[in-house]
Design an enzyme around this catalytic site. Sequence first.
Site, mmCIF file in Angstrom:
data_model
loop_
_atom_site.group_PDB
_atom_site.id
_atom_site.type_symbol
_atom_site.label_atom_id
_atom_site.label_comp_id
_atom_site.label_asym_id
_atom_site.label_seq_id
_atom_site.Cartn_x
_atom_site.Cartn_y
_atom_site.Cartn_z
ATOM 1 C CD GLU A 101 -9.417 12.089 -2.777
ATOM 2 O OE1 GLU A 101 -10.009 12.122 -1.672
ATOM 3 O OE2 GLU A 101 -9.931 11.545 -3.772
ATOM 4 C CG ASP A 105 -9.219 2.206 -1.586
ATOM 5 O OD1 ASP A 105 -8.311 1.378 -1.458
ATOM 6 O OD2 ASP A 105 -10.423 1.899 -1.539
HETATM 7 P P1 IMP Z 1 -10.207 5.665 -5.125
HETATM 8 O O1 IMP Z 1 -8.813 5.970 -4.660
HETATM 9 O O2 IMP Z 1 -10.514 6.140 -6.499
HETATM 10 O O3 IMP Z 1 -10.533 4.199 -4.926
HETATM 11 O O4 IMP Z 1 -11.268 6.440 -4.223
HETATM 12 C C1 IMP Z 1 -10.944 6.947 -2.990
HETATM 13 C C2 IMP Z 1 -12.238 7.359 -2.344
HETATM 14 O O5 IMP Z 1 -12.897 6.195 -1.840
HETATM 15 C C3 IMP Z 1 -11.990 8.249 -1.146
HETATM 16 O O6 IMP Z 1 -11.991 9.600 -1.498
HETATM 17 C C4 IMP Z 1 -13.150 7.871 -0.241
HETATM 18 O O7 IMP Z 1 -14.293 8.628 -0.559
HETATM 19 C C5 IMP Z 1 -13.442 6.413 -0.582
HETATM 20 N N1 IMP Z 1 -12.797 5.491 0.387
HETATM 21 C C6 IMP Z 1 -11.786 4.636 0.174
HETATM 22 N N2 IMP Z 1 -11.478 3.937 1.277
HETATM 23 C C7 IMP Z 1 -12.336 4.374 2.246
HETATM 24 C C8 IMP Z 1 -12.528 4.042 3.650
HETATM 25 O O8 IMP Z 1 -11.836 3.203 4.250
HETATM 26 N N3 IMP Z 1 -13.513 4.722 4.283
HETATM 27 C C9 IMP Z 1 -14.293 5.663 3.677
HETATM 28 N N4 IMP Z 1 -14.144 6.008 2.384
HETATM 29 C C10 IMP Z 1 -13.175 5.369 1.668
#
Ligand code: IMP
Length: 178
Positions: A101, A105
């Site tokens: 990944e 986040d």
């Molecule tokens: P989550 O962990 O399911 O919320 O998703 C993570 C995804 O959100 C990552 O693979 C990124 O595509 C996107 N993402 C989260 N934070 C950022 C950031 O600060 N910049 C760009 N993309 C982000």
Amino acid sequence: MINEWENDIGGVLFSEDDIKAMVDKVAGQISKDYAGRNPLLVVVLKGSMIFAADLMRAMTINSEVDFMIVSSYSGTESTGVIKIIQDLRTDIKGRDVIIIEDILDSGKTLYRLKNMLETRDPSSIKICTLLDKPSGRKADISADYVGGLVGDEFIVGYGLDYDQKYRNIPYIGVMRNS
Ligand code: IMP
Ligand code: MG
């Protein structure tokens, strides 16, 4: 103008040298842990492509790579369902899988993806993320290999996008006005 994006970036968070150090650190850990096991790197497109390309070249062991595109259904947090836009072509039964990944986040997507891949009976599944944003976490998941930590700012570059732009920036920067 040196390039078309510089006015949109407020500052450098990780330079190219910083990124290389993070990639080398994680590549070293994986190479040690997976020696002789030929892991399958599952690259979650699109953000992870640049990290994955550098990571596998920094590793000193044999590995294979395959790609997935997934998206979470919105409003179905409890069901744990993800939509597979493009699935793996590799049968992961009995394989050592490492999900690659760009940034972890909320963790919702990865939580669901990991559960879904578990049903295919791999020998093991671990998660490798270039960056971890622990303040955003909503799902019960953590990465096994982490390059570096970030706060709750929105960052771009080195694969990470804002509205599909800025993936090509060679460093990781903070958006101006973010
Ligand atoms: P989550 O962990 O399911 O919320 O998703 C993570 C995804 O959100 C990552 O693979 C990124 O595509 C996107 N993402 C989260 N934070 C950022 C950031 O600060 N910049 C760009 N993309 C982000
Ligand atoms: Mg993205």
